[in-house]
Design a protein around this motif. Structure first.
Motif, mmCIF file in Angstrom:
data_model
loop_
_atom_site.group_PDB
_atom_site.id
_atom_site.type_symbol
_atom_site.label_atom_id
_atom_site.label_comp_id
_atom_site.label_asym_id
_atom_site.label_seq_id
_atom_site.Cartn_x
_atom_site.Cartn_y
_atom_site.Cartn_z
ATOM 1 N N ALA A 35 22.319 33.732 35.031
ATOM 2 C CA ALA A 35 21.800 34.410 33.848
ATOM 3 C C ALA A 35 21.938 35.920 34.003
ATOM 4 N N GLU A 36 21.661 36.410 35.193
ATOM 5 C CA GLU A 36 21.826 37.836 35.455
ATOM 6 C C GLU A 36 23.289 38.252 35.371
ATOM 7 N N LEU A 37 24.161 37.474 36.005
ATOM 8 C CA LEU A 37 25.582 37.817 36.035
ATOM 9 C C LEU A 37 26.205 37.741 34.647
ATOM 10 N N SER A 38 25.824 36.735 33.875
ATOM 11 C CA SER A 38 26.418 36.575 32.539
ATOM 12 C C SER A 38 25.962 37.669 31.585
ATOM 13 N N ALA A 39 24.740 38.168 31.772
ATOM 14 C CA ALA A 39 24.263 39.268 30.932
ATOM 15 C C ALA A 39 24.958 40.575 31.295
ATOM 16 N N ALA A 40 25.250 40.741 32.577
ATOM 17 C CA ALA A 40 25.900 41.976 33.023
ATOM 18 C C ALA A 40 27.399 41.972 32.776
ATOM 19 N N LEU A 41 28.021 40.776 32.851
ATOM 20 C CA LEU A 41 29.481 40.653 32.727
ATOM 21 C C LEU A 41 29.829 39.552 31.721
ATOM 22 N N PRO A 42 29.577 39.785 30.434
ATOM 23 C CA PRO A 42 29.800 38.733 29.429
ATOM 24 C C PRO A 42 31.272 38.582 29.065
ATOM 25 N N ALA A 43 31.962 37.643 29.698
ATOM 26 C CA ALA A 43 33.370 37.381 29.403
ATOM 27 C C ALA A 43 33.619 35.884 29.509
ATOM 28 N N ALA A 44 34.739 35.421 28.929
ATOM 29 C CA ALA A 44 35.031 33.992 28.858
ATOM 30 C C ALA A 44 35.323 33.375 30.215
ATOM 31 N N GLY A 45 35.498 34.202 31.241
ATOM 32 C CA GLY A 45 35.824 33.666 32.558
ATOM 33 C C GLY A 45 34.649 33.078 33.307
ATOM 34 N N GLY A 46 33.415 33.369 32.888
ATOM 35 C CA GLY A 46 32.256 32.811 33.571
ATOM 36 C C GLY A 46 32.256 33.133 35.054
ATOM 37 N N GLY A 47 32.191 32.084 35.895
ATOM 38 C CA GLY A 47 32.136 32.270 37.338
ATOM 39 C C GLY A 47 33.303 33.047 37.886
ATOM 40 N N TYR A 48 34.490 32.858 37.313
ATOM 41 C CA TYR A 48 35.655 33.631 37.760
ATOM 42 C C TYR A 48 35.427 35.124 37.540
ATOM 43 N N THR A 49 34.875 35.506 36.386
ATOM 44 C CA THR A 49 34.614 36.918 36.096
ATOM 45 C C THR A 49 33.647 37.513 37.105
ATOM 46 N N PHE A 50 32.594 36.768 37.430
ATOM 47 C CA PHE A 50 31.598 37.275 38.378
ATOM 48 C C PHE A 50 32.221 37.471 39.762
ATOM 49 N N ALA A 51 32.942 36.440 40.225
ATOM 50 C CA ALA A 51 33.528 36.505 41.561
ATOM 51 C C ALA A 51 34.653 37.537 41.633
ATOM 52 N N ARG A 52 35.383 37.718 40.533
ATOM 53 C CA ARG A 52 36.455 38.726 40.531
ATOM 54 C C ARG A 52 35.871 40.107 40.770
ATOM 55 N N ARG A 53 34.741 40.391 40.155
ATOM 56 C CA ARG A 53 34.091 41.692 40.341
ATOM 57 C C ARG A 53 33.556 41.844 41.764
ATOM 58 N N ALA A 54 33.000 40.755 42.300
ATOM 59 C CA ALA A 54 32.341 40.841 43.603
ATOM 60 C C ALA A 54 33.288 40.651 44.774
ATOM 61 N N LEU A 55 34.263 39.748 44.635
ATOM 62 C CA LEU A 55 35.053 39.309 45.783
ATOM 63 C C LEU A 55 36.535 39.630 45.675
ATOM 64 N N GLY A 56 36.941 40.313 44.602
ATOM 65 C CA GLY A 56 38.342 40.665 44.449
ATOM 66 C C GLY A 56 39.162 39.538 43.846
ATOM 67 N N PRO A 57 40.477 39.756 43.687
ATOM 68 C CA PRO A 57 41.338 38.767 43.032
ATOM 69 C C PRO A 57 41.342 37.402 43.718
ATOM 70 N N TRP A 58 41.400 37.384 45.044
ATOM 71 C CA TRP A 58 41.407 36.105 45.748
ATOM 72 C C TRP A 58 40.120 35.326 45.507
ATOM 73 N N GLY A 59 38.986 36.000 45.634
ATOM 74 C CA GLY A 59 37.710 35.326 45.400
ATOM 75 C C GLY A 59 37.548 34.910 43.957
ATOM 76 N N GLY A 60 38.017 35.758 43.025
ATOM 77 C CA GLY A 60 37.926 35.421 41.614
ATOM 78 C C GLY A 60 38.752 34.193 41.271
ATOM 79 N N PHE A 61 40.004 34.154 41.768
ATOM 80 C CA PHE A 61 40.850 33.006 41.463
ATOM 81 C C PHE A 61 40.347 31.747 42.157
ATOM 82 N N ALA A 62 39.834 31.878 43.381
ATOM 83 C CA ALA A 62 39.283 30.715 44.084
ATOM 84 C C ALA A 62 38.126 30.108 43.296
ATOM 85 N N THR A 63 37.253 30.963 42.781
ATOM 86 C CA THR A 63 36.116 30.476 41.999
ATOM 87 C C THR A 63 36.587 29.851 40.693
ATOM 88 N N GLY A 64 37.490 30.533 40.000
ATOM 89 C CA GLY A 64 38.006 29.995 38.749
ATOM 90 C C GLY A 64 38.716 28.673 38.945
#
Length: 480
Positions: free
Chosen positions: A86-115
């Motif tokens: 809920a915190e992450l989605s309010a701060a980073l509202p985009a269609a990627g969901g978990g991928y968007t959150f992890a991309r910001r926190a963990l970089g491209p590799w972490g973002g794609f792994a999560t997505g």
């Protein structure tokens, strides 16, 4: 449809291309399609089929006590995780969901792994549900239809077709189907109450060779762990609500409210089904039932009504998870992680190939007819994504304490750290229940990661919304 030959390099070393206006114009979703009530309905619809079928196999692995304890742990994990999301989605509202959150926190590799983990979950779960729908259709003897590939094909074709009409129409149709499924659960609860016998909860004989076995835990302490993947079925996919962020009104307010409301409803329905169905039919009988709620009620009008409405519950989850996989595919494609043709939208702002391609894959998987195996594969993808999303929440809290957060998780890092520990245990549990299913899903995950490392990593679209969130953070860090 071209991408300008301008490379953008962030501090994390990711290289991307800046897309032209025409590229992004063909890859936009319809905003303002959903308020918090529709989003809560979406969250419930993702999951509600799990109340009707699938969960009861956990009793075969852990007994009533094992599944009960596993469910309490998993419900606690999901509640903690939902508060973090809920915190992450309010701060980073985009269609990627978990991928968007992890991309910001963990970089491209972490973002794609999560997505990728989320996409595996959402692409495989409808295949499992399709097999359950086939079984329901056959048990209802509707027009003499028997379970088979034509049922799975009809389900995929029909509901993908509805989604192609646009998000607003699809979400409203989904909300109505979900409401019907909730009515079915209410009818079941009222009818099963009079049949409840506490002695039925513990009618599986204790295994004398199992450590810590008893009438409450017939398969011992190990049975709790083995029941974890089936406990997840009570809540699987509720985390998909943030995937609707770009199509929601005031997503910074409505997405947190929607996902938390959905989770609270699911805790109530899951507890009611677990206690009442087991207490009415008996732990042993419910553990091998293909239609647990109906068999728990026995013969009669209520059982027949719940049987018909149970089909609506399965349809609701299938319908909504098709929405989820399309939005995850859309977001990864728009940013260049997956082929960019998958994110092109039609005149109704629906991502056509993002709906069709994963649907074709899911239909092929449904032809195996192995719903339980597909369920465990979906749970593996889900649990892996939970680990990465909770790590993302913790990393962003530590690294970006001043990032605007319209909603803040109660308990902060402690809350999501708890969810992280349980999620790690859940990943391991999938290998205990069905090592082959978990291993094949891991192989698919590794294949996606190899595709990213060898090909798409150098072809990211730097000014897609999800990448812009991350690039902005990198720029701010450099300025500081």
């Amino acid at each position: 449809m071209t991408i300008e030959d301008v490379q953008v390099t962030g501090s994390a070393g990711n290289v991307g291309n800046a897309a032209g206006a025409d590229y992004l114009a063909k890859r936009t979703l319809r905003s303002g399609s959903a308020g918090w009530v529709l989003l809560a309905g979406l969250g419930v619809s993702y999951v509600i089929s799990g109340d009707y079928a699938g969960w009861n196999s956990g009793i075969a692995h852990g007994g009533f006590g094992g599944l009960l304890i596993a469910t309490v742990l998993i419900a606690s994990m999901y509640l903690a995780m939902v508060l973090g999301m809920a915190e992450l989605s309010a701060a980073l509202p985009a269609a990627g969901g978990g991928y968007t959150f992890a991309r910001r926190a963990l970089g491209p590799w972490g973002g794609f792994a999560t997505g990728t983990a989320v996409l595996l979950e959402y692409a495989i779960a409808p295949a499992a549900i399709a097999t359950f729908i086939g079984g329901y259709v056959e048990s209802l003897n509707l027009f003499g239809i028997t379970d088979g590939w034509w049922v799975y094909l009809a389900v995929y074709a029909l509901f993908i077709g509805v989604h192609l009409t646009g998000a607003g129409e699809a979400l409203k149709a989904m909300f109505v189907i979900t409401a019907i499924a909730l009515v079915g659960l209410a009818v079941f609860a009222v009818s099963a109450w009079g049949l409840f016998d506490a002695g039925n909860l513990t009618d599986i004989p204790a295994d004398p060779n199992a450590v810590g076995s008893s009438s409450f835990l017939p398969f011992g302490v190990f049975g709790i762990w083995a029941a974890v993947p089936f406990a997840i079925w009570f809540f699987l996919a509720v985390e998909g609500v943030p995937l609707a962020a770009e199509e929601a009104r005031e997503p910074e307010k409505n997405v947190p409210k929607g996902i938390i409301s959905a989770m609270l409803v699911l805790i109530v329905t899951g507890a009611a089904v677990l206690f009442l169905a087991t207490g009415a039919l008996g732990a042993h009988a419910i553990s091998i039932s293909g239609n647990p709620l109906v068999e728990a009620l026995g013969a009669g009008g209520a059982a027949k009504l719940v049987n018909y409405i149970g089909l609506a519950g399965l349809v609701a989850s299938f319908f909504s998870i098709v929405y989820a996989y399309s939005r995850q595919t859309f977001a990864l494609s728009r940013a260049g992680y997956l082929p960019t043709s998958l994110s092109v939208t039609n005149a109704r702002k629906a991502p056509v190939l993002a709906l069709i391609v994963p649907g074709v894959v899911g239909f092929a998987l449904s032809l195996t007819g192995k719903g339980a195996m597909l369920l465990n594969m979906a749970v593996f993808g889900a649990a892996l994504s939970y680990v990465l999303m909770m790590v993302s929440h913790i990393v962003l809290r530590v690294r970006e304490p001043n990032m605007p957060r319209p909603y803040r998780t109660p308990g902060g890092i402690a809350t999501t750290a708890f969810a992280l520990v349980i999620a790690c245990a859940a990943v391991i549990a999938t290998f205990l229940v069905d090592p082959a299913a978990a291993t094949w899903t891991l192989v698919a995950f590794c294949a996606f990661m190899a595709y990213f490392g060898l090909y798409s990593r150098q072809r990211l679209v730097a000014n897609s919304p999800d990448e812009e969130f991350a690039m902005l953070a990198e720029a701010e860090e450099e300025l500081e």
